[in-house]
Design an enzyme around this catalytic site. Structure first.
Site, PDB file in Angstrom:
ATOM      1  N   ARG A   3      11.839   0.273   6.034  1.00  0.00           N
ATOM      2  CA  ARG A   3      10.185   0.171   5.785  1.00  0.00           C
ATOM      3  C   ARG A   3       9.436   1.328   5.856  1.00  0.00           C
ATOM      4  NH1 ARG A   3       9.208   2.404   9.831  1.00  0.00           N
ATOM      5  NH2 ARG A   3       7.117   1.883   9.703  1.00  0.00           N
ATOM      6  N   ALA A  45       6.491   3.898   3.888  1.00  0.00           N
ATOM      7  CA  ALA A  45       6.345   4.361   2.366  1.00  0.00           C
ATOM      8  C   ALA A  45       7.428   4.927   1.762  1.00  0.00           C
ATOM      9  CB  ALA A  45       4.888   4.835   2.240  1.00  0.00           C
ATOM     10  N   ARG A  84       7.552  -4.925  -2.580  1.00  0.00           N
ATOM     11  CA  ARG A  84       6.341  -4.358  -1.756  1.00  0.00           C
ATOM     12  C   ARG A  84       5.525  -3.695  -2.497  1.00  0.00           C
ATOM     13  NH1 ARG A  84       7.172  -2.770   4.315  1.00  0.00           N
ATOM     14  NH2 ARG A  84       5.392  -3.853   4.666  1.00  0.00           N
ATOM     15  N   ASP A 143       0.200   4.526   3.150  1.00  0.00           N
ATOM     16  CA  ASP A 143       0.955   3.926   2.127  1.00  0.00           C
ATOM     17  C   ASP A 143       0.612   4.280   0.827  1.00  0.00           C
ATOM     18  OD1 ASP A 143       1.183   2.089   4.675  1.00  0.00           O
ATOM     19  OD2 ASP A 143       3.226   1.847   3.513  1.00  0.00           O
TER      20      ASP A 143
HETATM   21  O1  MRU Z   1       4.711  -2.335   6.842  1.00  0.00           O
HETATM   22  P1  MRU Z   1       5.249  -0.782   7.173  1.00  0.00           P
HETATM   23  O2  MRU Z   1       6.195  -0.877   8.440  1.00  0.00           O
HETATM   24  O3  MRU Z   1       6.082  -0.424   6.122  1.00  0.00           O
HETATM   25  O4  MRU Z   1       4.072  -0.058   7.296  1.00  0.00           O
HETATM   26  C1  MRU Z   1       4.276   1.408   7.541  1.00  0.00           C
HETATM   27  C2  MRU Z   1       3.060   1.981   7.518  1.00  0.00           C
HETATM   28  O5  MRU Z   1       1.902   1.644   7.662  1.00  0.00           O
HETATM   29  C3  MRU Z   1       3.159   3.869   7.690  1.00  0.00           C
HETATM   30  O6  MRU Z   1       1.992   4.067   8.320  1.00  0.00           O
HETATM   31  C4  MRU Z   1       2.916   4.387   6.317  1.00  0.00           C
HETATM   32  O7  MRU Z   1       4.128   3.828   5.430  1.00  0.00           O
HETATM   33  C5  MRU Z   1       3.468   5.761   6.363  1.00  0.00           C
HETATM   34  S1  MRU Z   1       5.068   6.139   6.730  1.00  0.00           S
HETATM   35  C6  MRU Z   1       5.444   7.791   6.745  1.00  0.00           C
END
Ligand code: MRU
Length: 356
Positions: A51, A53, A88, A240
């Site tokens: 997980r 981004a 996603r 994201d």
């Molecule tokens: O749902 P997730 O765990 O994938 O969410 C991740 C986030 O919200 C992070 O802050 C975002 O992806 C930035 S990662 C460098």
């Protein structure tokens, strides 16, 4: 970065197999998982074994490599790319990585396509590491300024996990923190727990512990009072999807932290690689906000007294629950964007100054 003193990346490609750290099992179990098919990649993204981004972008890129290895066929490749993009919806890096891979391999003959795809996926990975390292060097200057004035420990609040586990290495929000720590600046991190999946507690605190960085987990609603008490010098979060007008879509709860930061004059920075910028959407209401299974709210997983992982129900059996995974922080609450090319104002002018 390190786990038990050994340097890891979050994803790597070995003997035509993609290897990942299964993040659904952290911090209690460290399991390296193998992805052998495009379906494995889709499932790993959907179930959040990977997980964050940038990491889901890299996983999608390697997902296409696995698809070519399975069946070197244009229809299968197209179906694979669509399946990966749909896995996603909110983080733009997924579509960005697939579009980049498809552009690179389109028109390549079937004898060369595998090599071209592997090379491009590797490039995406190496580039992300480089970008995250530079985000760290650019964000370091902000921390250095605060440390110079304060002459005491700098307290940084972060939300969710925008650490190295969300990228390939370094992280985005955590990269300035790692760089500051390596330079000997006294740092302490407030890690928002980040319900419902607890990425702040399970991943951010875990990775900071492994690097020896002092941190404290707080419930998601605690940041406000800490800011009122002057116990937060700076917030740094990830994103994201960042719109060209500087609006920032990130893990649910980010917006409320930005409001509290504004009310208390606490600088609120967002760290991102340029792969997270969406140059097409200008209205944040058009961002597809992922709604995940309500089980993630109503159930919680942890170790029982015999150290076995157990999942238990914590809500009334008859209650409904709603699980929106992201929210949007309008640009007016963002002090600045920390990118691989420098720090800019959260606006179209700011972003265009860095990214022509
Ligand atoms: O749902 P997730 O765990 O994938 O969410 C991740 C986030 O919200 C992070 O802050 C975002 O992806 C930035 S990662 C460098």
């Amino acid at each position: 970065m390190q786990i038990k003193g050994k340097a890891y990346r979050t994803i790597w490609f070995e003997n035509n197999i993609v290897k990942i750290i299964d993040q659904t099992k952290l911090p209690h179990q460290f399991i390296i998982k193998e992805l052998k098919t495009v379906e494995d990649s889709i499932n790993a993204i959907k179930s959040m074994e990977v997980r964050g981004a940038p990491l889901i972008g890299a996983t999608a890129a390697y997902g296409l490599v696995l698809s070519i290895l399975e069946k070197n066929d244009q229809t299968f490749l197209k179906d694979s790319s669509e399946g990966l993009i749909a896995s996603r919806p909110t983080a733009i890096n997924l579509k960005w990585a697939i579009d980049r891979m498809m552009k690179k391999i389109s028109g390549t003959n079937s004898n060369e396509i595998l090599k071209v795809a592997i090379d491009e996926a590797k490039k995406i990975v190496e580039e992300d590491i480089d970008f995250c390292k530079n985000i760290g060097l650019n964000g370091l200057k902000i921390i250095e300024e605060i440390a110079k004035k304060k002459k005491d420990t700098v307290n940084i609040l972060t939300h969710c996990n925008a650490g190295w586990l969300a990228t390939i290495d370094w992280g985005t929000a955590t990269s300035p923190i790692y760089h500051a720590y390596k330079k000997g600046i006294k740092i302490h991190v407030w890690a928002d727990e980040t319900r419902p999946r607890n990425q702040g507690a399970n991943l951010t605190s875990y990775e900071l512990n492994e690097e020896g960085i002092p941190n404290t987990i707080i419930a998601d609603n605690t940041g406000g009072i800490l800011m009122q008490r002057g116990q937060v010098d700076l917030c740094i979060v990830g994103t994201d999807r960042t719109l060209s007008n500087g609006d920032v879509c990130n893990k649910i709860g980010t917006y409320l932290k930005a409001l509290a930061a504004k009310d208390n004059n606490v600088p609120f920075y967002v760290a991102l690689p340029s792969s997270t910028i969406d140059w097409n959407i200008t209205d944040h209401k058009k961002i597809p906000i992922e709604e995940r299974n309500s089980d993630e709210l109503s159930h919680i997983e942890g170790l029982d007294k015999d150290n076995n992982l157990q999942k238990i129900l914590i809500y009334p059996q008859k209650s409904k629950a709603m699980n929106l995974a992201f929210d949007v922080t309008p640009a007016k609450y963002v002090t600045g964007l920390i990118t691989e090319k420098g720090v800019c104002e959260a606006s179209e002018k700011g972003l265009k100054r860095l990214f022509k």
